[in-house]
Design a protein around this motif. Structure first.
Motif, PDB file in Angstrom:
ATOM      1  N   UNK A 165       0.812  -1.222   0.000  1.00  0.00           N
ATOM      2  CA  UNK A 165       0.000   0.000   0.000  1.00  0.00           C
ATOM      3  C   UNK A 165       0.842   1.266   0.000  1.00  0.00           C
ATOM      4  N   UNK A 166       2.113   1.147   0.425  1.00  0.00           N
ATOM      5  CA  UNK A 166       3.011   2.299   0.434  1.00  0.00           C
ATOM      6  C   UNK A 166       3.754   2.466  -0.881  1.00  0.00           C
ATOM      7  N   UNK A 167       3.494   1.561  -1.818  1.00  0.00           N
ATOM      8  CA  UNK A 167       4.160   1.645  -3.107  1.00  0.00           C
ATOM      9  C   UNK A 167       5.484   0.924  -3.197  1.00  0.00           C
ATOM     10  N   UNK A 168       5.840   0.172  -2.135  1.00  0.00           N
ATOM     11  CA  UNK A 168       7.087  -0.586  -2.157  1.00  0.00           C
ATOM     12  C   UNK A 168       6.896  -1.912  -2.892  1.00  0.00           C
ATOM     13  N   UNK A 169       7.885  -2.362  -3.657  1.00  0.00           N
ATOM     14  CA  UNK A 169       7.741  -3.623  -4.387  1.00  0.00           C
ATOM     15  C   UNK A 169       7.599  -4.814  -3.451  1.00  0.00           C
ATOM     16  N   UNK A 170       6.834  -5.797  -3.898  1.00  0.00           N
ATOM     17  CA  UNK A 170       6.674  -7.056  -3.163  1.00  0.00           C
ATOM     18  C   UNK A 170       7.418  -8.125  -3.971  1.00  0.00           C
TER      19      UNK A 170
END
Length: 239
Positions: A165-170
């Motif tokens: 949700x914070x825009x960090x890659x998974x």
């Protein structure tokens, strides 16, 4: 390691005196390990090995007994680009093929199975020719390379970006393709360290898929794509 030692004795040999010697164990050689590490690090979308002289574009899986996914993007991709090759053998024109003879433990099959890399072998049209004719054979393969790059750019292919949700890659996200039959327990498609997933498609394929990652709620979606379709998905934590 994929089909390193198959049931077919014609594909490889356990004898060190044989020209088909497969080594003492899967990925035993440092050169093989280096290539595997390189592929895992960079997750290549496509790879070519250039051989002679069958005038063919060979697509995975080449090992006897290994069943390709259905629908089969490797067969479609190879068939699409093979017709662009220029043959200098009057008896044979370029076409796509799964194999020429029995083999196992190939880099081509491993790349496709492990990473989903579109790993192809392009066989030139001449064997031990003069230098002038060798140049012709090389130039006859060049249109295949260019057609492959064009196909890569135009699709059909999915480019997915998976983030939290914070825009960090998974980076540990995996895509389950419910509408495609996979026979070999393939390790792909899964996200790279940037959270990106790439999936080769066949024309008009309707994809029913689900994105899953540890600690996140899964996301199911339906998509049909005949070009390069880019989609971003944000995953919600389970807590």
């Amino acid at each position: 390691p994929f089909y390193w030692e198959s049931w077919n004795n014609l594909a490889s040999s356990g004898s060190a005196s044989s020209y088909k010697y497969r080594g003492p164990k899967a990925a035993s050689e440092p050169e093989t390990q280096a290539m595997m590490d390189l592929a895992r690090k960079h997750r290549f979308l496509m790879s070519f090995s250039f051989h002679t002289y069958a005038t063919r574009v060979l697509f995975p899986y080449t090992a006897d007994g290994a069943s390709n996914p259905y629908p089969d993007p490797a067969r479609f991709f190879a068939s699409s680009i093979a017709r662009h090759g220029i043959s200098y053998r009057t008896t044979r024109q370029y076409e796509a093929a799964r194999k020429l003879y029995s083999v196992d433990g190939t880099d081509q099959d491993w790349l496709y199975h492990e990473l989903g890399t579109m790993a192809l072998i392009v066989e030139g049209s001449m064997s031990t020719p003069s230098w002038e004719n060798a140049l012709k054979s090389i130039m006859g393969m060049r249109p295949i390379s260019l057609a492959a790059l064009k196909q890569l750019r135009e699709g059909p292919r999915l480019e997915l970006q998976i983030t939290d949700l914070a825009g960090n890659p998974v980076p540990d996200a995996r895509l389950s393709l419910h509408s495609r039959t996979m026979y070999q327990r393939e390790s792909w498609p899964r996200a790279d360290r940037y959270g990106q997933i790439h999936v080769f498609l066949v024309p008009d394929e309707v994809l029913y898929a689900e994105i899953e990652a540890p600690g996140y709620r899964s996301r199911a979606f339906r998509m049909q794509c005949n070009t390069v379709c880019t989609q971003r998905f944000q995953l919600t934590p389970t807590r």
